[in-house]
Design a protein around this motif. Structure first.
Motif: not given
Length: 104
Positions: A11, A13-16, A21, A39, A41-43, A98, A101
């Motif tokens: 990925r 970007e990391p997923r949270r 969050t 989860n 991410s910003s995308r 975007r 987060l």
């Protein structure tokens, strides 16, 4: 040849998880389909539902925040059956814009 145990993160970007969050796990896909936020991410976001998710569909994800609600438009990209008993579907919603987060 790469080993099967090579588990590099692909990925961008990391997923949270929703709990890490400002988002609560309960969310809604317009026009009113309840989903659980797995989860984010910003995308993109991974959501789960008891109703079928249709790839290619443009929708809006409504997120519950501690300070109110937020909405973001996106396209359902991939969907699959996550469980059979009870029947649960998971899908990836790729955001048009975007998403910030930053924690509250």
């Amino acid at each position: 040849m790469a080993a099967l145990t090579d588990a590099r993160e692909r990925r961008s970007e990391p997923r949270r998880s929703a709990g890490s969050t400002r988002c609560k796990p309960e969310a809604v896909l317009r026009p009113g389909q309840p989903v659980m936020l797995i989860n984010i991410s910003s995308r993109a976001a991974l959501v789960e539902s008891d109703a079928r998710l249709r790839p290619g569909r443009i929708t809006e994800l409504q997120l519950a925040l501690a300070a109110g609600r937020a909405s973001i438009r996106g396209r359902l990209d991939r969907c699959y059956v996550a469980a059979l008993e009870p029947l649960r579907y998971r899908g990836v919603l790729v955001f048009e814009d975007r998403l910030e987060l930053a924690d509250e």
